[in-house]
Design a protein around this motif. Structure first.
Motif, PDB file in Angstrom:
ATOM      1  N   ASP A  85      10.714  43.922  -6.716  1.00  0.00           N
ATOM      2  CA  ASP A  85      10.437  42.674  -7.315  1.00  0.00           C
ATOM      3  C   ASP A  85      10.384  42.687  -8.819  1.00  0.00           C
ATOM      4  OD1 ASP A  85      11.064  40.859  -4.744  1.00  0.00           O
ATOM      5  OD2 ASP A  85       8.985  41.151  -4.400  1.00  0.00           O
ATOM      6  N   LYS A 125      17.694  37.080  -6.797  1.00  0.00           N
ATOM      7  CA  LYS A 125      17.368  37.312  -5.544  1.00  0.00           C
ATOM      8  C   LYS A 125      18.501  37.069  -4.691  1.00  0.00           C
ATOM      9  CE  LYS A 125      13.782  36.511  -2.104  1.00  0.00           C
ATOM     10  NZ  LYS A 125      12.714  35.387  -1.811  1.00  0.00           N
ATOM     11  N   THR A 128      15.330  40.517  -9.179  1.00  0.00           N
ATOM     12  CA  THR A 128      15.352  41.466  -8.161  1.00  0.00           C
ATOM     13  C   THR A 128      16.169  42.886  -8.689  1.00  0.00           C
ATOM     14  OG1 THR A 128      15.406  39.882  -6.569  1.00  0.00           O
ATOM     15  CG2 THR A 128      16.072  42.201  -5.756  1.00  0.00           C
TER      16      THR A 128
END
Length: 299
Positions: free
Chosen positions: A240, A218, A251
């Protein structure tokens, strides 16, 4: 009187330029490299070359193309639409006129070349010119109208494949019943293969791109996305995900890019996450901002 905004005028001028350039290239390839060597490279053009040779060249290939197209345009008017037929009529008139022009101004003065060279060059010019015309949503009439009708029914079959099948049938018929020359038939088939390749490159090449999936963390994803936006002016979609083996949160960055931008994208990914997992595939057609509009004609 209909007023066009600046963007629409620019688009219309671009479409007109593509049609004119396509007609010039297409007609030159036929008149200079295919017709003089009796290579009936498919479609109404091929049929016209065969008929013209059978009657001793009394009418002219360009004129025969216009004559044969009349019933096909009527079919197109009924099943496809007025706009397509009218634009195709303009293309046929322009390309046929150019063929007759090349016949008198270029063909008599250009030196003869080997028939293999003529088949390669003629097939390539034929394919590029026709591909450019098709990109505008128009056609050169003839069997292109039949191709359009088939594509409406079988949308998963590529235009170039349908054209090649029709062309092979026409070439085989001409070789068996008119020319009776197996070598000429094989050379012409080779020209059709080259035509098909160049046609698809000209038709789809400008809209082809790469689909890239970048699997990262992320924190790194944010850095990579900022890099793509600032350095490449490329948009992306964040998805996601979760690693199947590790269970760790992931991610996924998904983006479509032009082929020539891909090396710079790799540099951005390597700069911010050299351990990212990247999947790259070809995207034949893309619709949306920066590419073709959603309401573009299906080719």
């Amino acid at each position: 009187m209909i007023k066009l905004d600046k963007a629409k005028k620019k688009h219309l001028l671009k479409q007109c330029a593509l049609v004119i350039i396509g007609c010039v290239i297409y007609s030159f390839g036929i008149a200079v490299f295919l017709d003089p060597y009796h290579m009936a490279a498919g479609g109404v053009t091929g049929i016209s070359i065969i008929i013209n040779d059978a009657i001793g060249g009394k009418i002219g290939t360009g004129w025969l193309i216009l004559i044969i197209n009349v019933p096909l345009f009527i079919i197109g008017l009924i099943f496809i639409g007025k706009t397509f037929v009218l634009t195709s009529l303009v293309v046929v008139g322009l390309s046929s006129g150019l063929m007759e022009l090349w016949e008198y101004t270029v063909v008599p003065y250009i030196p003869k070349v080997n028939i293999i060279v003529a088949s390669i060059v003629g097939g390539a010019l034929f394919g590029i010119g026709l591909g450019l015309v098709f990109r505008t949503g128009s056609s050169t009439g003839g069997t292109d109208i039949i191709v359009k009708l088939i594509r409406k029914k079988f949308r998963y079959v590529k235009t170039g494949i349908i054209s090649m099948v029709i062309d092979l049938v026409i070439v085989t018929a001409g070789a068996l019943f008119v020319y009776k020359d197996l070598e000429l038939m094989l050379i012409t088939i080779g020209s059709i293969v080259i035509f098909s390749v160049m046609f698809n490159r000209a038709l789809y090449g400008g809209n082809s791109a790469m689909m890239v999936f970048i699997i990262t963390t992320k924190e790194r994803a944010e850095l990579i996305c900022n890099g793509l936006l600032k350095q490449l002016d490329v948009g992306a979609t964040i998805i996601d995900g979760q690693g199947a083996y590790s269970g760790a949160e992931k991610t996924i960055i998904m983006c479509a890019i032009k082929n020539y931008v891909y090396p710079r994208l790799r540099d951005v990914v390597k700069e911010y996450d050299s351990g990212a997992f990247t999947i790259v595939s070809s995207a034949m057609e893309i619709y949306g901002e920066g590419y073709k509009p959603q309401d573009a004609a299906e080719l």
